[in-house]
Design an enzyme around this catalytic site. Structure first.
Site, PDB file in Angstrom:
ATOM      1  N   GLY A 160     -13.041   0.716  85.335  1.00 26.77           N
ATOM      2  CA  GLY A 160     -12.508  -0.283  84.390  1.00 26.77           C
ATOM      3  C   GLY A 160     -11.632  -1.259  85.157  1.00 26.77           C
ATOM      4  N   ALA A 161     -12.007  -1.476  86.431  1.00 29.46           N
ATOM      5  CA  ALA A 161     -11.136  -2.212  87.366  1.00 29.46           C
ATOM      6  C   ALA A 161     -11.081  -3.714  87.109  1.00 29.46           C
ATOM      7  CB  ALA A 161     -11.617  -1.962  88.803  1.00 29.46           C
ATOM      8  N   ALA A 162     -12.006  -4.233  86.281  1.00 27.64           N
ATOM      9  CA  ALA A 162     -11.997  -5.684  86.039  1.00 27.64           C
ATOM     10  C   ALA A 162     -11.216  -6.053  84.786  1.00 27.64           C
ATOM     11  CB  ALA A 162     -13.433  -6.203  85.933  1.00 27.64           C
ATOM     12  N   ILE A 220      -5.725  -4.143  82.506  1.00 26.43           N
ATOM     13  CA  ILE A 220      -4.945  -3.193  83.319  1.00 26.43           C
ATOM     14  C   ILE A 220      -5.577  -3.085  84.704  1.00 26.43           C
ATOM     15  CG2 ILE A 220      -4.257  -0.776  83.590  1.00 26.43           C
ATOM     16  CD1 ILE A 220      -4.398  -0.569  80.478  1.00 26.43           C
ATOM     17  N   HIS A 241       0.798  10.456  73.332  1.00 27.94           N
ATOM     18  CA  HIS A 241       0.927   9.008  73.567  1.00 27.94           C
ATOM     19  C   HIS A 241       0.438   8.214  72.362  1.00 27.94           C
ATOM     20  CE1 HIS A 241       1.240   5.230  75.617  1.00 27.94           C
ATOM     21  NE2 HIS A 241      -0.033   4.977  75.365  1.00 27.94           N
ATOM     22  N   ASP A 256     -16.670  -1.323  87.448  1.00 23.03           N
ATOM     23  CA  ASP A 256     -16.618  -1.826  86.068  1.00 23.03           C
ATOM     24  C   ASP A 256     -18.051  -2.165  85.657  1.00 23.03           C
ATOM     25  OD1 ASP A 256     -15.954  -3.372  83.592  1.00 23.03           O
ATOM     26  OD2 ASP A 256     -13.910  -3.267  84.375  1.00 23.03           O
ATOM     27  N   SER A 282      -7.248   5.496  79.247  1.00 26.72           N
ATOM     28  CA  SER A 282      -7.955   4.986  78.061  1.00 26.72           C
ATOM     29  C   SER A 282      -7.465   5.662  76.784  1.00 26.72           C
ATOM     30  CB  SER A 282      -9.459   5.235  78.203  1.00 26.72           C
ATOM     31  OG  SER A 282      -9.896   4.943  79.504  1.00 26.72           O
ATOM     32  N   ASN A 283      -7.207   4.846  75.766  1.00 23.24           N
ATOM     33  CA  ASN A 283      -6.722   5.350  74.476  1.00 23.24           C
ATOM     34  C   ASN A 283      -7.860   5.728  73.539  1.00 23.24           C
ATOM     35  OD1 ASN A 283      -3.853   5.452  74.261  1.00 23.24           O
ATOM     36  ND2 ASN A 283      -3.799   3.218  74.485  1.00 23.24           N
ATOM     37  N   MET A 330       1.693  -1.595  82.100  1.00 21.54           N
ATOM     38  CA  MET A 330       0.842  -0.395  82.228  1.00 21.54           C
ATOM     39  C   MET A 330       0.339  -0.238  83.655  1.00 21.54           C
ATOM     40  SD  MET A 330      -0.352   2.269  80.878  1.00 21.54           S
ATOM     41  CE  MET A 330      -0.636   3.272  82.321  1.00 21.54           C
ATOM     42  N   ASP A 388       5.432   5.368  78.626  1.00 21.95           N
ATOM     43  CA  ASP A 388       6.470   5.771  77.668  1.00 21.95           C
ATOM     44  C   ASP A 388       7.783   6.051  78.392  1.00 21.95           C
ATOM     45  OD1 ASP A 388       4.592   5.689  75.523  1.00 21.95           O
ATOM     46  OD2 ASP A 388       3.792   7.596  76.234  1.00 21.95           O
TER      47      ASP A 388
HETATM   48  N1  LIG Z   1      -2.146   5.259  78.426  1.00 20.22           N
HETATM   49  C1  LIG Z   1      -1.431   4.173  78.194  1.00 20.22           C
HETATM   50  O1  LIG Z   1      -0.191   4.219  78.249  1.00 20.22           O
HETATM   51  C2  LIG Z   1      -2.091   2.881  77.894  1.00 20.22           C
HETATM   52  C3  LIG Z   1      -3.430   2.815  77.624  1.00 20.22           C
HETATM   53  N2  LIG Z   1      -4.057   1.620  77.376  1.00 20.22           N
HETATM   54  C4  LIG Z   1      -5.495   1.655  77.121  1.00 20.22           C
HETATM   55  O2  LIG Z   1      -6.202   1.268  78.304  1.00 20.22           O
HETATM   56  C5  LIG Z   1      -7.508   0.795  77.942  1.00 20.22           C
HETATM   57  C6  LIG Z   1      -7.829  -0.491  78.697  1.00 20.22           C
HETATM   58  O3  LIG Z   1      -6.968  -1.526  78.313  1.00 20.22           O
HETATM   59  P1  LIG Z   1      -7.141  -3.017  78.915  1.00 20.22           P
HETATM   60  O4  LIG Z   1      -7.288  -2.961  80.378  1.00 20.22           O
HETATM   61  O5  LIG Z   1      -6.074  -3.835  78.326  1.00 20.22           O
HETATM   62  O6  LIG Z   1      -8.546  -3.433  78.269  1.00 20.22           O
HETATM   63  P2  LIG Z   1      -9.557  -4.557  78.786  1.00 20.22           P
HETATM   64  O7  LIG Z   1     -10.550  -4.770  77.684  1.00 20.22           O
HETATM   65  O8  LIG Z   1      -8.822  -5.731  79.297  1.00 20.22           O
HETATM   66  O9  LIG Z   1     -10.274  -3.864  80.024  1.00 20.22           O
HETATM   67  C7  LIG Z   1     -11.084  -2.751  79.884  1.00 20.22           C
HETATM   68  C8  LIG Z   1     -12.127  -2.773  80.970  1.00 20.22           C
HETATM   69  O10 LIG Z   1     -12.942  -1.629  80.799  1.00 20.22           O
HETATM   70  C9  LIG Z   1     -14.251  -2.022  81.122  1.00 20.22           C
HETATM   71  N3  LIG Z   1     -15.231  -1.102  80.566  1.00 20.22           N
HETATM   72  C10 LIG Z   1     -15.714  -1.033  79.311  1.00 20.22           C
HETATM   73  N4  LIG Z   1     -16.646  -0.069  79.224  1.00 20.22           N
HETATM   74  C11 LIG Z   1     -16.732   0.476  80.448  1.00 20.22           C
HETATM   75  C12 LIG Z   1     -17.520   1.509  81.004  1.00 20.22           C
HETATM   76  N5  LIG Z   1     -18.410   2.193  80.275  1.00 20.22           N
HETATM   77  N6  LIG Z   1     -17.347   1.802  82.296  1.00 20.22           N
HETATM   78  C13 LIG Z   1     -16.447   1.128  83.048  1.00 20.22           C
HETATM   79  N7  LIG Z   1     -15.682   0.141  82.591  1.00 20.22           N
HETATM   80  C14 LIG Z   1     -15.835  -0.179  81.296  1.00 20.22           C
HETATM   81  C15 LIG Z   1     -14.384  -3.429  80.553  1.00 20.22           C
HETATM   82  O11 LIG Z   1     -15.497  -4.122  81.123  1.00 20.22           O
HETATM   83  C16 LIG Z   1     -13.046  -4.012  80.921  1.00 20.22           C
HETATM   84  O12 LIG Z   1     -13.091  -4.649  82.174  1.00 20.22           O
HETATM   85  C17 LIG Z   1      -7.475   0.640  76.428  1.00 20.22           C
HETATM   86  O13 LIG Z   1      -8.133   1.743  75.844  1.00 20.22           O
HETATM   87  C18 LIG Z   1      -5.997   0.664  76.089  1.00 20.22           C
HETATM   88  O14 LIG Z   1      -5.729   1.086  74.767  1.00 20.22           O
HETATM   89  C19 LIG Z   1      -3.362   0.443  77.395  1.00 20.22           C
HETATM   90  C20 LIG Z   1      -2.009   0.446  77.674  1.00 20.22           C
HETATM   91  C21 LIG Z   1      -1.258   1.656  77.874  1.00 20.22           C
HETATM   92  O1  LIG Z   2      -0.288   0.305  72.344  1.00 17.14           O
HETATM   93  C1  LIG Z   2      -1.429   0.281  72.857  1.00 17.14           C
HETATM   94  O2  LIG Z   2      -2.467   0.157  72.227  1.00 17.14           O
HETATM   95  C2  LIG Z   2      -1.512   0.402  74.337  1.00 17.14           C
HETATM   96  C3  LIG Z   2      -0.669   1.531  74.752  1.00 17.14           C
HETATM   97  O3  LIG Z   2      -1.062   2.670  74.692  1.00 17.14           O
HETATM   98  C4  LIG Z   2       0.731   1.247  75.063  1.00 17.14           C
HETATM   99  O4  LIG Z   2       1.095   0.091  75.327  1.00 17.14           O
HETATM  100  O5  LIG Z   2       1.509   2.211  75.086  1.00 17.14           O
END
Ligand SMILES: NC(=O)C1=CN([C@@H]2O[C@H](COP(=O)(O)OP(=O)(O)OC[C@H]3O[C@@H](n4cnc5c(N)ncnc54)[C@H](O)[C@@H]3O)[C@@H](O)[C@H]2O)C=CC1
Ligand SMILES: O=C([O-])CC(=O)C(=O)O
Length: 356
Positions: free
Chosen positions: A51-53, A56, A220, A77, A161-162, A271, A193
């Site tokens: 999910g490098a593109a 996050i 979380h 990605d 991933s959430n 993040m 957190d």
């Molecule tokens: N654990 C935590 O504290 C946090 C978790 N998250 C979660 O992280 C996840 C990603 O968030 P963002 O980067 O903002 O989203 P984003 O949509 O900007 O990036 C996600 C990336 O995953 C890629 N992707 C989708 N399906 C894929 C697959 N099958 N294989 C590989 N890559 C794939 C997409 O092409 C995209 O580049 C979300 O589920 C979000 O809720 C976000 C913030 C905090």
């Molecule tokens: O709130 C969200 O959806 C993303 C996340 O997990 C966080 O920022 O802690």
């Protein structure tokens, strides 16, 4: 195995005398990347970001490229991996960067990897809960973990991933099915957190956030995020109003960012910072450093639930020691009961997704 999509630009305008004559020259003025002498053999760990593109993934890739413990960085990605790889690979730091695009390249991306970081999946929009992401992200996490089970079953996995409260149980079930499950090596990333808690507490106390350390336990999402303010370091006390304000702000920190971004996603930069802080701790643990302790959502016997976030000691095998909760005050005991009720359902939902 499929080849990587390593950025294959040419090194132009380099005097021929810099290179031995057996190097293949292109157009008389360029040298193929594959013919360069560097083989990327520096000591260090091999890290993959799945999910490098994404929002996050990109800053995370940049920060991992700056980490001196990383010798090889694989960026995977389903979109735009070559572009991000070409960009990051120009940074003059030690890690060799390779890009991998799409499912057929997943196993190549994972071969020989020590630490896999997974920020793949869709983020929230205003009005959504993290659980609303389950339907899409559960399948993504399953596919990626099937790849890990095949290509690098001994790797440490940092799952971002959430909804983390469900995706970690999903990953565990996939690994169990494949016969590769090692509970110590699967860590749900709850570091953001802790990062938020340190920041908000420092603000209330008028301290430097770097001086503050607070355990955040449970899970979380919403009420499952339980900051233990009675255990803040340096030791301090909070009024009832401060306790309620801080607990509420820490539990809703993600929503605060989702609303501020107004449809453009959720926390990405903080993040990425938190993910790198946690990944660096995992790598120091793998290296054998003593006393590396961070909070993470892991398989646990601290409560009656099969998974729970607490402080863990990171070592050569991942979460080598899981710490007990320590003494809780009345406010925290009530919070713990609420957290456990919601967590139990989220964990069960993840387990059923694979077992059904
Ligand atoms: N654990 C935590 O504290 C946090 C978790 N998250 C979660 O992280 C996840 C990603 O968030 P963002 O980067 O903002 O989203 P984003 O949509 O900007 O990036 C996600 C990336 O995953 C890629 N992707 C989708 N399906 C894929 C697959 N099958 N294989 C590989 N890559 C794939 C997409 O092409 C995209 O580049 C979300 O589920 C979000 O809720 C976000 C913030 C905090
Ligand atoms: O709130 C969200 O959806 C993303 C996340 O997990 C966080 O920022 O802690």
């Amino acid at each position: 195995m499929e080849p990587s999509v390593e950025a294959n630009g040419r090194i132009a305008r380099i005097s021929a005398h810099l290179f031995p004559p057996n190097l293949q020259m292109v157009d008389g003025s360029a040298l193929r990347r594959a013919d360069c002498r560097a083989k990327g053999g520096a000591p260090g760990f091999k890290v993959a970001i799945l999910g490098a593109a994404g929002g996050i993934g990109q800053p995370l890739a940049m920060l991992m490229k700056m980490n001196p413990l990383v010798s090889v960085l694989h960026l995977y990605d389903v979109v735009n991996a070559p572009g991000v790889t070409a960009d990051i690979s120009h940074m003059d730091t030690g890690a060799v960067v390779r890009g991998f695009l799409g499912q057929p390249q997943l196993e190549s991306a994972l071969a020989g990897i020590d630490l896999v970081i997974i920020p793949a999946g869709v983020p929230r929009k205003p009005g959504m809960t993290r659980d609303d992401l389950f339907n899409i992200n559960a399948g993504i996490v399953r596919t990626l973990c099937e790849g890990i089970a095949k290509a690098c079953p001994k790797a440490i996995v940092n799952l971002i991933s959430n909804p983390v409260n469900s995706t970690v149980p999903i990953a565990a079930e996939v690994f169990k099915k494949a016969g590769t499950y090692d509970p110590k090596r699967l860590l749900g990333v709850t570091m953001l957190d802790v990062v938020r808690a340190n920041t908000f507490i420092a603000e209330v106390l008028g301290l430097d956030p770097r001086e503050v350390d607070v355990p955040v336990v449970g899970g979380h999402a919403g009420v499952t995020i339980l900051p233990l303010l009675s255990q803040v370091k340096p030791p301090c006390s909070f009024s009832k109003e401060e306790t309620e304000y801080l607990t509420n702000r820490i539990q809703n920190g993600g929503t605060e960012v989702v609303e501020a971004k107004a449809g453009a996603g959720s926390a990405t930069l903080s993040m990425a910072y938190a993910a790198v802080k946690f990944a660096d701790a995992c790598l120091r643990g793998l290296r054998g450093d003593a006393g590396v302790v961070e909070c993470a959502f892991v398989a646990s016997e601290v409560t009656e639930l099969p998974f729970f976030a607490t402080k863990v000691r990171l070592g050569r095998n991942g979460a080598d020691e899981i710490y007990q909760l320590g003494p809780l005050n009345e406010y925290e005991r009530i919070g713990l009961e609420k957290a456990k009720r919601e967590l139990a359902a989220s964990i069960q939902k993840g387990v059923s997704f694979i077992k059904k």
